[in-house]
Design an enzyme around this catalytic site. Structure first.
Site, short mmCIF file in Angstrom:
data_model
loop_
_atom_site.label_atom_id
_atom_site.label_comp_id
_atom_site.label_asym_id
_atom_site.label_seq_id
_atom_site.Cartn_x
_atom_site.Cartn_y
_atom_site.Cartn_z
N SER A 80 0.83 -1.20 0.00
CA SER A 80 0.00 0.00 0.00
C SER A 80 0.87 1.25 0.00
O SER A 80 1.97 1.25 0.53
CB SER A 80 -0.88 0.01 1.26
OG SER A 80 -1.51 1.27 1.42
N TYR A 120 -2.00 -0.30 10.46
CA TYR A 120 -2.24 -0.97 9.17
C TYR A 120 -1.04 -0.74 8.25
O TYR A 120 -0.47 -1.69 7.71
CB TYR A 120 -3.52 -0.44 8.51
CG TYR A 120 -3.57 -0.76 7.03
CD1 TYR A 120 -3.30 0.22 6.08
CD2 TYR A 120 -3.81 -2.06 6.60
CE1 TYR A 120 -3.30 -0.07 4.73
CE2 TYR A 120 -3.81 -2.36 5.25
CZ TYR A 120 -3.55 -1.37 4.33
OH TYR A 120 -3.54 -1.66 2.98
N LYS A 172 2.07 -3.36 6.63
CA LYS A 172 2.49 -3.46 5.23
C LYS A 172 4.00 -3.19 5.11
O LYS A 172 4.72 -3.89 4.38
CB LYS A 172 1.72 -2.47 4.35
CG LYS A 172 0.23 -2.76 4.21
CD LYS A 172 -0.02 -4.06 3.45
CE LYS A 172 -1.50 -4.27 3.16
NZ LYS A 172 -1.78 -5.49 2.41
C1 WQD Z 1 -9.89 9.50 0.51
C2 WQD Z 1 -10.15 10.99 0.68
C3 WQD Z 1 -10.55 11.63 2.95
C4 WQD Z 1 -14.34 9.38 3.32
C5 WQD Z 1 -7.01 4.65 2.75
C6 WQD Z 1 -5.80 3.89 3.22
C7 WQD Z 1 -5.04 3.34 2.05
C8 WQD Z 1 -5.95 2.54 1.16
C9 WQD Z 1 -7.15 3.37 0.74
C10 WQD Z 1 -5.64 0.23 1.79
C11 WQD Z 1 -9.45 11.59 1.90
C12 WQD Z 1 -11.81 11.86 2.11
C13 WQD Z 1 -13.15 9.93 2.88
C14 WQD Z 1 -15.46 10.24 3.56
C15 WQD Z 1 -14.13 12.13 2.89
N1 WQD Z 1 -6.39 1.35 1.81
N2 WQD Z 1 -13.04 11.27 2.66
N3 WQD Z 1 -15.30 11.58 3.34
O1 WQD Z 1 -7.60 7.57 3.54
O2 WQD Z 1 -6.75 8.10 1.18
O3 WQD Z 1 -6.59 5.77 2.03
O4 WQD Z 1 -7.81 3.82 1.95
O5 WQD Z 1 -4.61 0.00 1.22
O6 WQD Z 1 -4.02 2.51 2.55
O7 WQD Z 1 -4.97 4.79 3.92
O8 WQD Z 1 -8.82 6.70 1.49
O9 WQD Z 1 -11.14 6.77 0.72
O10 WQD Z 1 -10.68 6.89 3.22
O11 WQD Z 1 -10.15 8.87 1.77
O12 WQD Z 1 -14.02 13.36 2.69
O13 WQD Z 1 -16.58 9.79 3.96
O14 WQD Z 1 -11.56 11.17 0.90
O15 WQD Z 1 -10.36 12.71 3.86
O16 WQD Z 1 -9.05 12.92 1.57
P1 WQD Z 1 -7.41 7.16 2.12
P2 WQD Z 1 -10.28 7.26 1.83
#
Ligand code: WQD
Length: 363
Positions: free
Chosen positions: A124, A148, A152
Site C-alpha cells: 500500500s 495498518y 504493510k
Molecule cells: C480518501 C479521501 C478523505 C471518506 C485509505 C488507506 C489506504 C488505502 C485506501 C488500503 C481523503 C476523504 C473519505 C469520507 C471524505 N487502503 N473522505 N469523506 O484515507 O486516502 O486511504 O484507503 O490500502 O491505505 O490509507 O482513502 O477513501 O478513506 O479517503 O471526505 O466519507 O476522501 O479525507 O481525503 P485514504 P479514503
C-alpha cells in the site's frame, strides 16, 4: 500457470481472479470469507466460463496453509488476504499484526515448504512517509503512520530479507494508492461491511439511497480546491498490474517494488462531481471537520511500472465512477448475505461452479 490467490473472494482479489481465468490460468483461492462472499467467485465463473477452486482457510492456521500449498502446488501466489481498515487498525493493532504480518509469515513458510517461490504481494502507498515530496517514487522514504500501514511496511521488509536470504525467490511488491471502481459489467465490485471508511464506496451508497449525504472531511487543506487529493486507481487497472507483475516474475528472480497509480491526484469534490455525473443527479454533501490522521494529498509516480512491466492505468475517474455506479445500482445491498453454517467447502465449490444453485441459503 496455476496461481493461488489469497483473499481471492474479496474486492480486488475477485477482479484479479477474473482476469487470471480469462487469461487461461488455473486459479485456486484461499480465503476465510471473513470479509468476502463465495457469490463473487460464482459470478466470476459465470463471466469467465471457468471456476476457481476455493479453499476456505485462515492465514493464521499454518497447518491448513501447509496442506493447501502442498495439495495445490501452484506456480505462484498472489497475496491479497489481510485486514485493511486504517481506523480499525488503530483500535485493534494486535489483530492487524497477527493477521497481516504473522499471516504472511505463515504463507511464505508454507510456500517454502512446498517449493513455491514466486509471490506478488499487495502492499500500500501508506508505507510512504507523510513528508515525502510528490509524486511518490518507489525509492522514497518509508514510515507508516498507523498500525495498518506499519504491517504493510514490516511485510515489505520481511520479503526483502527473504529475497536476500535465498536468490531463488521472485517477489513483486505492489504499492496501490486508492483502489476504486468495479468490473464494467457491474456484476462484481466492492461490498464493504458496515459504514464504508473509504470515500468512493460511501458516495456510491449515497447515490443508491443507503446514506443521506457525503461528509467531506475538511476543505481547508493546501490543495487545489481545499479538499483531500488522492491517486484513485480503477480496480481493473490494478488487477491487470498483478498479472503483468506475475509475468515479469516468470523471468526474473529477486525482489521488486512498483507503484500502481495513475500519477495524478483528484480531490474529494471532484470525485463527488464525477459520481454525480455517473448517477445522473447532484449528490448531496456537507463540509465537516478534517478526519484525524488524513494528509492533504498524495499521488504516485507510476513510471517504473510502465518501463519495467509495460503497465499503466488506462481508466480515469469518470470511468471509475461510471463502473462503480453500474455495480452499486445493480447491487444496492452488495452481495447476498448467505448463511454458510453447516455448508461444506465442497458444496460451496459446487455452488461456485454452478453445479448446485440452491444449497447456499440467503440469510
Ligand atoms: C480518501 C479521501 C478523505 C471518506 C485509505 C488507506 C489506504 C488505502 C485506501 C488500503 C481523503 C476523504 C473519505 C469520507 C471524505 N487502503 N473522505 N469523506 O484515507 O486516502 O486511504 O484507503 O490500502 O491505505 O490509507 O482513502 O477513501 O478513506 O479517503 O471526505 O466519507 O476522501 O479525507 O481525503 P485514504 P479514503
Amino acid at each position: 500457470m496455476h496461481v493461488l490467490v489469497t483473499g481471492g473472494a474479496g474486492y480486488i482479489g475477485s477482479h484479479a481472479v477474473l482476469l487470471l481465468l480469462e487469461a487461461g490460468h488455473k486459479v485456486s483461492v484461499f480465503d476465510n470469507l471473513s470479509n468476502s462472499s463465495p457469490e463473487s467467485l460464482r459470478r466470476v465463473r459465470e463471466m469467465s466460463g471457468s471456476a476457481p477452486d476455493l479453499f476456505i482457510g485462515d492465514l493464521l492456521d499454518s497447518d491448513r496453509l501447509d496442506s493447501v500449498l502442498s495439495q495445490t502446488q501452484p506456480d505462484a501466489v498472489i497475496h491479497f488476504g489481510g485486514l485493511k481498515a486504517v481506523g480499525e487498525s488503530v483500535q485493534k493493532p494486535i489483530s492487524y499484526y497477527q493477521n497481516n504480518v504473522v499471516g504472511t509469515l505463515n504463507l511464505v513458510s508454507a510456500m517454502e515448504k512446498a517449493g513455491v517461490k514466486r509471490l506478488v504481494f499487495s502492499s500500500s502507498a501508506t508505507v510512504y512517509a507523510e513528508s515525502t515530496e510528490l509524486p511518490l517514487v518507489e525509492g522514497a522514504q518509508r514510515d507508516a503512520s498507523n498500525p495498518y500501514g506499519r504491517t504493510k511496511l514490516h511485510i515489505e521488509q520481511i520479503l526483502e530479507d527473504l529475497a536476500v536470504s535465498d536468490s531463488s525467490w521472485s517477489i513483486a511488491t505492489l504499492r496501490y494508492f486508492n483502489p476504486v471502481g468495479a468490473h464494467p459489467s457491474g456484476n462484481i465490485g466492492e461490498d464493504p461491511q458496515g459504514i464504508p471508511n473509504n470515500l468512493m464506496p460511501f458516495i456510491a451508497q449515497v447515490a443508491v439511497g443507503r446514506r443521506s449525504e457525503v461528509q467531506v472531511f475538511g476543505n481547508d487543506y493546501p490543495t487545489y480546491d481545499g479538499t483531500g487529493v488522492r491517486d484513485y486507481i480503477h480496480v481493473m487497472d490494478l488487477a491487470q498490474g498483478h498479472l503483468d507483475a506475475l509475468d515479469f516474475l516468470n523471468s526474473h528472480n529477486g525482489q521488486y517494488v512498483w507503484n500502481l497509480g495513475t500519477g495524478s491526484g483528484t480531490s474529494v469534490l471532484d470525485v463527488i462531481g464525477a459520481f454525480s455525473r455517473a448517477c445522473g443527479r447532484q449528490l448531496p454533501y456537507k463540509l465537516v471537520d478534517r478526519r484525524p490522521g488524513d494528509i492533504a494529498e498524495y499521488y504516485g509516480d507510476p513510471t517504473t511500472a510502465r518501463l519495467e512491466l509495460g503497465w499503466k492505468a488506462e481508466r480515469g475517474v469518470e470511468e471509475m465512477a461510471r463502473d462503480m455506479w453500474e455495480w452499486q445500482s445493480k447491487n444496492p445491498a452488495g452481495y447476498p448475505d448467505y448463511d454458510l453454517d453447516g455448508i461444506s467447502e465442497e458444496e460451496i465449490n459446487e455452488f461456485i461452479r454452478g453445479a448446485r444453485a440452491s444449497i447456499v441459503k440467503e440469510k
